[in-house]
Design an enzyme around this catalytic site. Structure first.
Site, PDB file in Angstrom:
ATOM      1  N   ARG A 259       0.847  -1.191   0.000  1.00  0.00           N
ATOM      2  CA  ARG A 259       0.000   0.000   0.000  1.00  0.00           C
ATOM      3  C   ARG A 259       0.889   1.251   0.000  1.00  0.00           C
ATOM      4  O   ARG A 259       1.858   1.320   0.739  1.00  0.00           O
ATOM      5  CB  ARG A 259      -0.927   0.013   1.219  1.00  0.00           C
ATOM      6  CG  ARG A 259      -1.915  -1.143   1.170  1.00  0.00           C
ATOM      7  CD  ARG A 259      -2.900  -1.131   2.299  1.00  0.00           C
ATOM      8  NE  ARG A 259      -3.736  -2.335   2.239  1.00  0.00           N
ATOM      9  CZ  ARG A 259      -4.643  -2.673   3.145  1.00  0.00           C
ATOM     10  NH1 ARG A 259      -4.843  -1.891   4.201  1.00  0.00           N
ATOM     11  NH2 ARG A 259      -5.352  -3.776   3.013  1.00  0.00           N
ATOM     12  N   ARG A 274       1.753   1.532  10.247  1.00  0.00           N
ATOM     13  CA  ARG A 274       1.338   1.950   8.900  1.00  0.00           C
ATOM     14  C   ARG A 274       2.558   1.875   7.987  1.00  0.00           C
ATOM     15  O   ARG A 274       3.410   2.780   7.977  1.00  0.00           O
ATOM     16  CB  ARG A 274       0.774   3.375   8.947  1.00  0.00           C
ATOM     17  CG  ARG A 274       0.022   3.793   7.687  1.00  0.00           C
ATOM     18  CD  ARG A 274      -0.375   5.255   7.771  1.00  0.00           C
ATOM     19  NE  ARG A 274      -1.331   5.524   8.813  1.00  0.00           N
ATOM     20  CZ  ARG A 274      -2.655   5.532   8.644  1.00  0.00           C
ATOM     21  NH1 ARG A 274      -3.151   5.293   7.440  1.00  0.00           N
ATOM     22  NH2 ARG A 274      -3.466   5.801   9.650  1.00  0.00           N
ATOM     23  N   GLU A 346      -7.070  -0.611  14.615  1.00  0.00           N
ATOM     24  CA  GLU A 346      -7.610  -1.696  13.786  1.00  0.00           C
ATOM     25  C   GLU A 346      -6.580  -2.803  13.548  1.00  0.00           C
ATOM     26  O   GLU A 346      -5.452  -2.537  13.133  1.00  0.00           O
ATOM     27  CB  GLU A 346      -8.060  -1.142  12.433  1.00  0.00           C
ATOM     28  CG  GLU A 346      -8.609  -2.216  11.497  1.00  0.00           C
ATOM     29  CD  GLU A 346      -8.708  -1.754  10.059  1.00  0.00           C
ATOM     30  OE1 GLU A 346      -8.643  -2.616   9.164  1.00  0.00           O
ATOM     31  OE2 GLU A 346      -8.816  -0.528   9.822  1.00  0.00           O
ATOM     32  N   SER A 349     -10.578  -6.477   9.760  1.00  0.00           N
ATOM     33  CA  SER A 349     -11.882  -6.008   9.307  1.00  0.00           C
ATOM     34  C   SER A 349     -12.511  -7.119   8.485  1.00  0.00           C
ATOM     35  O   SER A 349     -11.803  -7.975   7.929  1.00  0.00           O
ATOM     36  CB  SER A 349     -11.760  -4.724   8.476  1.00  0.00           C
ATOM     37  OG  SER A 349     -11.099  -4.989   7.251  1.00  0.00           O
ATOM     38  N   ARG A 387       0.559  -6.279  11.500  1.00  0.00           N
ATOM     39  CA  ARG A 387       0.248  -5.271  12.517  1.00  0.00           C
ATOM     40  C   ARG A 387      -0.091  -5.886  13.876  1.00  0.00           C
ATOM     41  O   ARG A 387       0.025  -5.220  14.906  1.00  0.00           O
ATOM     42  CB  ARG A 387      -0.903  -4.381  12.030  1.00  0.00           C
ATOM     43  CG  ARG A 387      -1.169  -3.202  12.952  1.00  0.00           C
ATOM     44  CD  ARG A 387      -2.371  -2.382  12.532  1.00  0.00           C
ATOM     45  NE  ARG A 387      -2.088  -1.542  11.387  1.00  0.00           N
ATOM     46  CZ  ARG A 387      -2.937  -0.596  10.944  1.00  0.00           C
ATOM     47  NH1 ARG A 387      -4.080  -0.408  11.570  1.00  0.00           N
ATOM     48  NH2 ARG A 387      -2.633   0.134   9.891  1.00  0.00           N
TER      49      ARG A 387
END
Length: 423
Positions: A259, A274, A346, A349, A387
């Site tokens: 990403r 991140r 988070e 999800s 993460r």
């Protein structure tokens, strides 16, 4: 793509969904107008083609002396048919472009609004407290010889890192624990491509508002995926699925993900929260549309089971419509407590994409023997990712910088109970 029948028969519901997402309802009117033009153009083309077929039979039966004039007339008619076909194809493309601007219709009960308008469904587990000043995951990772951000930046730039020693082993332990959990729940394991074609990336809905998050290899016209969901959604594109007795086709995709983190300058620059590259095990389900909401709850339950088994305090939120992304009709985020941030972040999800992706990628099933095919529903959910190391290190740390290993991970770490700082 949303259901065209829903668009025609209940455009107000589609408009309400767009408004809940913070989008413009005008795209609904634009799509309706484009569909009307498409229908008129298609009808005109089909009528002219029928006229051409009938005229061709007339020419074949005509006397020899009449044929030159009729052939000349047939050529004029053929050109009209060709023009009408081109107009019909142009109208079809315009309709597809218009309807593709409409995001998936949200499920009733999804909170309206943006990122801050989520609804907390539950908080689970005891938030950890310490009788010492807790260290953040990067400091712990450096003490354990597990994370090396400095050399990651030296080799690849900002937001890259090395996991080494116990850090590399810990990630593999997490991923293998997640994989075994998936296997116990009848998922087929997959190691997926991380480069996909534009039609597959676009078909999953990732080339919309967040296209700037994606790495594009212009020379090859291929995209690096940010989740194996993309490859797994494309796996059965242009196919008619036959569902097993269990009622769904389930895959667990292990892949490296990429990403760009566009627009995140200054956010989470410390550590591995991140980053540009990470590993992830993603669950992906194809099912009948009427089973999608139940499948969604099952995916969420598996995510929660993983987090609870690792001793992490977490909460489950119902993500607001404006933060769903174009494909999801509902999304639950599961966020673990990160002690040094004093906040939930988070970790997983899970999204119910209803038939939106399947319509774009043409994945169908046949509900009845000999019946017409219909789009399937698709769902996805994260079962483990890099993460998670953040929450694990910070939650289970000790005063001397050692970190307790949750019991489910120990078999994958040779029985190790405590990760110790290196000399």
């Amino acid at each position: 793509m949303i259901d065209p029948v829903l668009l025609r028969e209940n455009p107000e519901a589609v408009k309400r969904s767009q408004i809940a997402r913070g989008g413009s309802p005008d795209v609904v009117d634009d799509a309706l107008a484009a569909e009307a033009t498409r229908r008129v153009s298609l009808t005109a083309f089909e009528e002219l083609r029928a006229e051409q077929n009938a005229f061709g039979k007339q020419v074949a039966k005509a006397p020899k002396e009449d044929k030159p004039a009729l052939v000349a007339e047939a050529k004029v008619l053929a050109q009209r048919v060709k023009d009408a076909q081109a107009a019909s194809q142009e109208a079809e493309a315009a309709y597809r472009a218009a309807i593709d601007k409409i995001q998936n219709v949200v499920i009733d009960g999804v909170p309206a609004g943006g990122e801050e308008n989520f609804v907390t469904l539950r908080e689970v587990g005891e938030i950890p407290t310490f009788d010492f000043a807790p260290r953040d995951h990067l400091e712990l990772g450096e003490m354990l010889g597990a994370i090396d951000m400095e050399r990651g930046a030296k080799v690849s730039g900002a937001r890259f890192y090395f996991l080494k020693g116990i850090g590399a082993r810990l990630e593999l332990a997490l991923m293998n624990y997640a994989l075994n959990t998936a296997l116990e729940n009848d998922f087929t394991p997959m190691i997926t491509p991380t480069l996909v074609r534009p039609d597959i990336m676009g078909g999953t809905g990732f080339l919309g508002a967040h296209a700037d998050e994606i790495y594009h290899l212009a020379e090859d016209d291929l995209y690096l995926v940010g989740t194996s969901e993309v490859a797994l959604a494309g796996y059965h594109s242009d196919e008619i699925l036959t569902f097993p007795e269990s009622g769904s086709v389930k895959y667990a995709g292990w892949s490296t993900c990429y990403r760009r983190e566009a627009g995140s300058h200054g956010k989470d620059t410390r550590g591995i929260i991140r980053v540009h590259q990470f590993n992830k095990l993603e669950m992906f389900v194809y099912c009948r549309p009427d089973q999608a909401e139940a499948e969604h709850e099952r995916l969420l339950a598996l995510e929660e089971k993983m987090l609870a088994s690792l001793g992490l305090a977490y909460r489950v939120i119902d993500v607001a419509a404006g933060d769903l992304g174009s494909s999801a009709a509902r999304k639950y985020d599961t966020e673990a407590w990160v002690p040094t941030q004093g906040a939930y972040r988070e970790l997983t999800s899970t999204s119910n994409c209803t038939t939106y992706q399947a319509r774009r990628l043409d994945v169908r099933h046949r509900p009845e023997e000999g019946g017409r095919t219909q789009p399937v529903a698709t769902l996805n959910g994260t079962l483990a990712t890099t993460r998670w190391i953040v929450a694990l290190l910070e939650t289970h740390q000790r005063a001397d910088g050692s970190v307790w290993v949750p019991e489910p991970l120990r078999p994958y770490l040779g029985g190790l109970e405590v990760m110790e700082p290196i000399a």
